[in-house]
Each structure stands twice: as structure tokens, then as C-alpha cells.
Scaffold this motif. Structure first.
Motif, mmCIF file in Angstrom:
data_model
loop_
_atom_site.group_PDB
_atom_site.id
_atom_site.type_symbol
_atom_site.label_atom_id
_atom_site.label_comp_id
_atom_site.label_asym_id
_atom_site.label_seq_id
_atom_site.Cartn_x
_atom_site.Cartn_y
_atom_site.Cartn_z
ATOM 1 N N SER B 80 0.867 -1.175 0.000
ATOM 2 C CA SER B 80 0.000 0.000 0.000
ATOM 3 C C SER B 80 0.907 1.230 0.000
ATOM 4 O O SER B 80 1.341 1.695 1.051
ATOM 5 N N ALA B 81 1.204 1.718 -1.191
ATOM 6 C CA ALA B 81 2.205 2.772 -1.335
ATOM 7 C C ALA B 81 1.801 4.055 -0.599
ATOM 8 O O ALA B 81 0.624 4.427 -0.559
ATOM 9 N N ILE B 82 2.812 4.718 -0.039
ATOM 10 C CA ILE B 82 2.612 6.011 0.613
ATOM 11 C C ILE B 82 3.644 7.005 0.068
ATOM 12 O O ILE B 82 4.700 6.587 -0.431
ATOM 13 N N PRO B 83 3.348 8.306 0.143
ATOM 14 C CA PRO B 83 4.245 9.302 -0.464
ATOM 15 C C PRO B 83 5.696 9.239 0.012
ATOM 16 O O PRO B 83 6.605 9.506 -0.779
ATOM 17 N N ASN B 84 5.949 8.871 1.275
ATOM 18 C CA ASN B 84 7.352 8.864 1.709
ATOM 19 C C ASN B 84 8.117 7.640 1.210
ATOM 20 O O ASN B 84 9.290 7.458 1.547
ATOM 21 N N GLN B 85 7.486 6.826 0.378
ATOM 22 C CA GLN B 85 8.196 5.768 -0.323
ATOM 23 C C GLN B 85 8.671 6.225 -1.701
ATOM 24 O O GLN B 85 9.249 5.432 -2.461
ATOM 25 N N THR B 86 8.434 7.484 -1.999
ATOM 26 C CA THR B 86 9.000 8.080 -3.202
ATOM 27 C C THR B 86 10.518 8.086 -3.077
ATOM 28 O O THR B 86 11.073 8.634 -2.121
ATOM 29 N N ALA B 87 11.193 7.435 -4.018
ATOM 30 C CA ALA B 87 12.645 7.281 -3.928
ATOM 31 C C ALA B 87 13.153 6.620 -5.192
ATOM 32 O O ALA B 87 12.396 6.242 -6.087
ATOM 33 N N LEU B 88 14.469 6.460 -5.232
ATOM 34 C CA LEU B 88 15.137 5.692 -6.283
ATOM 35 C C LEU B 88 15.483 4.327 -5.684
ATOM 36 O O LEU B 88 16.125 4.258 -4.645
ATOM 37 N N TYR B 89 15.033 3.263 -6.339
ATOM 38 C CA TYR B 89 15.241 1.910 -5.821
ATOM 39 C C TYR B 89 16.248 1.168 -6.690
ATOM 40 O O TYR B 89 16.135 1.143 -7.914
#
Lengths: 114, 112
Positions: B80-89
Motif C-alpha cells: 500500500s504505497a505512501i508518499p514517503n516511499q518516493t525514492a530511487l530503488y
């Protein structure tokens, strides 16, 4: 827990001068210390590494030194060139451990001024 | 390094959506890793796997899950994605007994 601290976070040097990046680690079991270079928009790539049984290693303009007693290691780049501009990450891990994993520092953005 | 590939390369999703990032490698390495890169925070380990039957949590595993479908494939899911998982993986691989990590090209994820 295990921790690797890296300084400075940004570094700007004149082309031709030397650059030094320093890291400290907390886990006394660490015995392998790689350095990765990440150019803008690209993936990190290994540039040099050192194991705990040596104090210094050189590869052309790049050298790494290790002080196990003080738990710190450093990257030295001499005669810097524009292509050295990148983010550099230090890391530490313990080889030969069945649970070995690498812990990275927070990175240093190196800029070379023409 | 085309030996480690990631799909998708870019992804925009909305809060609450489930997404999967995939990693494949042709290097024949047993060990695979998922990292997250945020500005000023370096590379933080999410999960790692030393072989097909081995899964281990890294330092920031909350909100993520993984699946090692085969030696060559390691997937990362955000249930369940949340905005603070915005990143480079980044996915990475290494050979048992050799600690050099080979990184994939990265997946840039934006959670709105």
C-alpha cells in the motif's frame, strides 16, 4: 546497530588538486571496506576496496587507507579531473559471516572546478 | 551493466496502490539485494536474499515485502504505497564469498 558515517557530504576542489573523503564505522567485526562511485543518473559502481589485513591500497590516482584501531578509512583522489565529479559512497561489511551485508555511508558529492 | 536489469525504470502511482518492482540478473550470483536511495541518506538496505530459500530484512523493511522467485529474480512489493516511499530503488547482486555488489540501473518511483 551497525553504522557508517561519511564526511563531508559535499566537496568542491579545483581541478588538479586532491580530494579526501573520510568514513568511520561502528562494527568492530567489519573487515571489508569498498568505495562506490555514482555518476549523475547512473548506478553505483565499485572503484576500489580494502580488506582489514592491509593499511593502504592504491590504484592509479585513487588510494584508500584504513585505521582499524580508530575504525576509520579514507578515500584519496589525486590530480582530480572533471570525470571525477560524482557521488562517492563508502561501505563496511564483515566477510566470511553467514549474515554478511554491506552498510553504506550517506555519500559525498564531489565537484571538480575547472 | 546489462547483467542486472530492473523493471519498470520509472513509475508513478497513487497512495494506497500496490506495486511491484522486478529485478533480474544473468550473472549467476546467489545473493540479491534491494536498496532505497534518498538524497543525503545514501543507500539503505530494504531486504536481501542469499539464496532462493533465504529472505532477510534490512534496516528499513517496514512497508515492503519481497519474493525470490528463482536464483535470477528478486521482486520488491509495496503493498500500500505512501508518499514517503518516493525514492530511487536499486537492486544489486553479489557472488557468495565475493562482496562486490553489482547494481541494476534503478527504478525511480513517485507516489502521489
Amino acid at each position: 546497530g551497525e553504522n557508517v558515517e561519511q564526511h563531508p557530504s559535499t566537496l568542491s576542489v579545483q581541478e588538479g588538486d586532491s580530494a579526501v573523503i573520510k568514513c568511520t564505522y561502528s562494527d568492530s567485526a567489519s573487515n571489508y571496506f569498498p568505495w562506490y562511485k555514482q555518476e549523475l543518473g547512473k548506478r553505483p559502481q565499485l572503484i576500489i576496496d580494502i580488506r582489514s589485513n592491509v593499511g593502504e591500497k592504491k590504484d592509479q590516482r585513487i588510494a584508500v587507507t584504513l585505521n582499524k584501531t580508530a575504525k576509520h578509512f579514507s578515500l584519496h583522489i589525486t590530480e582530480t579531473q572533471p570525470e571525477d565529479s560524482a557521488v562517492y559512497f563508502c561501505a563496511a561489511s564483515s566477510l566470511y559471516s553467514s549474515a554478511s551485508k554491506i552498510i553504506f555511508g550517506s555519500g559525498t558529492r564531489l565537484s571538480i572546478r575547472p | 551493466d546489462a547483467d542486472v536489469t530492473q523493471t519498470p525504470r520509472n513509475r508513478i502511482t497513487k497512495t494506497g496502490k500496490r506495486i511491484m518492482l522486478e529485478c533480474s540478473q544473468t550473472k549467476g550470483h546467489d545473493r540479491m539485494y534491494w536498496y532505497r536511495q534518498d538524497p543525503g541518506l545514501g543507500l539503505r538496505l530494504i531486504y536481501y536474499s542469499f539464496d532462493v530459500k533465504d529472505i532477510n530484512k534490512g534496516e528499513i523493511s517496514d512497508g515492503y515485502s519481497v519474493s525470490r522467485q528463482a536464483q535470477a529474480k528478486f521482486s520488491l512489493s509495496l503493498e500500500s504505497a505512501i508518499p514517503n516511499q518516493t525514492a530511487l530503488y536499486f537492486c544489486a547482486t553479489s557472488d557468495t564469498g565475493r562482496e562486490t555488489q553489482y547494481f541494476g540501473p534503478g527504478t525511480r518511483l513517485l507516489v502521489l
